[in-house]
Motif scaffolding. Structure first.
Motif: not given
Ligand code: NAP
Ligand code: MG
Length: 490
Positions: A167-187
């Protein structure tokens, strides 16, 4: 607190807010951050570190590891082992408990995350406090709830995890983009190697500390920092089963090419050039407020920023007058001040890009208008900017600027408005402002974009899907739709 020098009954701009800085006392930022691999912070085999700075001051905040190929290999190996031996085998209900734990810890430490987000990225503290961090926690809560209900979400499809996700994310919403990526992947039972952007790695690394605290089994989430080369190595790693990328359309296309012909699945959330369309029957003040939010929120560093404005000709003078008046009241400056509306531009590179487009816009013949605010001397800043009399062929109308710059045009009929709004390679989002419900339905069904707001803008919720048409991307994130790309469905 507002100090009025000379109270009058008329609108008086001759006053300022006292500074209201957020405290940093409760926040610790390490001098140096290692890579988070297999549940531990480990020194990079590359032995290389880079600085992350505060763009509002230009000062160094911390040194961060630059993961090389050997480090990417180690992270993917850890993720593979965790996928095969623990995470995909664990009862879904148990997986859900871990995700809930992350969500709760994030809520408990929200202030710390908000401050670090603002220091590292330059966005106003009001936004990181009220939008980024709460939305990130909500995302973990939302997907935690799905973990043990996948069979109901996809009846008869026998959903199973894909495996290891890069998963690769940008700098404009750093934590939010991490959450968008990690949460569904883990679930959905996948394991993760995540690479944050070079300029904003700190909240992802804080999240790694929090994941350690949540006792997530080692290797389920790995966070490796670095620049584009680290991202490329992750994308090309043969043992990565799926790539989830958010960033620019140009890098997205490179990623698509580099994995063409492999069995890898991918989702790409890319750039945008959203149109806001104001009709003459709109509530103009409300619309102006929405336009302002749409383009100046987060310095215009928003993929779905309403960077093009189409105004119905009959209300053009009125809209522009009110827009300029409202822009003049925007407070640009210290992102840590709770009064600040517009913070720092994320990096020197991004400021250079924005300045390049300001020159292009003027050269192309559009009329540039900027507010009169003074800017801090250090750090990276841009005044809120309008381009009036822009035309469809202008580069400032066609290309993503990713800054607080709004290009304005007019239209006469709804058909003309729709045609102009659709004349872009992008299709991520848009906005329509009108008093008529029927017009909302007509316009929204004909604008080719993934998300369209009506009489509001930039509203997000974990349960609603997000994603683009055309060159704005492939796949959806958020909601039930956001689960599917992380599953094999029979
Ligand atoms: P970017 O330059 O494409 O970078 C995005 C991420 O990709 C960063 O982590 C970057 O690392 C990494 N990267 C760079 N080159 C790479 C390569 N060759 N292979 C793999 N990864 C690579 O985009 P950005 O400037 O950070 O972000 C702004 C863009 O993101 C805008 O176009 C915006 O519209 C888009 N965006 C889209 C959405 C959406 O949901 N559609 C949401 C937010 C942002 P470094 O940062 O270290 O270079
Ligand atoms: Mg930084």
């Amino acid at each position: 607190m507002a100090k009025s020098k000379k109270p009058t009954l008329e609108f008086d701009t001759d006053w300022t807010y006292d500074p209201a800085p957020e405290s940093t006392d409760h926040v610790t930022i390490n001098e140096r951050y290692k890579l988070f691999i297999n549940g531990r912070f480990v020194a990079p085999k590359s032995r290389t570190y880079f600085d992350t700075i505060n763009p509002a001051t230009g000062k160094k905040l911390a040194e961060v590891a630059a993961a090389g190929e050997a480090d990417v290999n180690a992270a993917v190996r850890a993720a593979r082992k965790a996928a095969d031996t623990i995470w995909s085998k664990m009862p879904a209900r148990e997986r859900g408990k871990y995700i809930y734990r992350i969500a709760r810890l994030l809520q408990e430490r929200a202030r710390e995350f908000a401050v670090i987000e603002t220091l590292d990225g330059g966005k106003p503290i009001r936004e990181s406090r009220d939008i980024d961090i709460p939305l990130a926690a909500n995302h973990f809560f939302y997907y935690a709830g799905w973990a043990d209900k996948l069979a109901y979400a996809f009846p008869g499809k026998n959903p199973s995890p894909i495996g290891v996700v890069g998963q690769i994310i940008p700098w404009n919403f750093p934590l939010l983009m991490a959450a968008w990526k990690i949460a569904p992947a883990l679930a959905t039972g996948n394991t993760v190697v995540l690479k944050p952007a070079e300029t904003t790695p700190l909240t992802a690394l804080k999240l790694a500390e929090l994941i350690q605290e949540a006792d997530l089994p080692p290797g389920v989430v790995n966070i490796i920092t670095g620049a584009g080369a680290t991202g490329a190595a992750l994308v090309q790693h043969p043992d990565v089963d799926k790539v989830a990328f958010t960033g620019s359309t140009s890098v997205g296309k490179m990623i698509q090419q580099s994995i063409a012909g492999t069995r890898k699945k991918y989702t790409l959330e890319l750039g945008g050039k959203a149109a806001n369309i104001i009709f003459e029957d709109a509530t103009i003040d409300q619309a102006v407020e929405g336009i302002i939010n749409g383009i100046f929120f987060n310095q215009g560093h928003v993929c779905c920023a309403g960077s093009r404005l189409f105004v119905q000709e009959s209300v053009y003078p009125q809209v522009i007058r009110r827009l300029k008046d409202r822009m003049e009241t925007l407070i640009v400056g210290d992102p840590m001040d709770k009064n600040t509306d517009i913070g720092a531009i994320n990096s020197k590179e991004q400021l250079d890009t924005i300045k390049k487009y300001l020159r292009i816009g003027q050269k192309e013949g559009a009329d540039m208008y900027q507010t009169s605010c003074s800017l801090p001397r250090k750090g990276y800043w841009c005044r809120p900017t309008l381009f009036l009399n822009a035309s469809q062929s202008h580069r400032i109308v066609q290309e993503e600027i990713f800054g607080p710059v709004l290009a304005v045009q007019t239209f006469r009929t709804p058909e003309e408005g729709i045609a102009k709004a659709n004349n872009t390679p992008y299709g991520l989002s848009g906005g329509v402002w009108t008093d008529k419900g029927s017009k909302i339905f007509k316009i929204t069904s004909q604008i080719r974009a993934g998300v369209i707001w009506a009489n509001t803008y930039n509203k997000f919720d974990p349960s609603s899907p997000f994603g683009g048409y055309k060159e704005s991307g492939v796949g959806r994130e958020g909601g039930l739709h956001g689960l599917a790309p992380y599953l094999n469905l029979g």
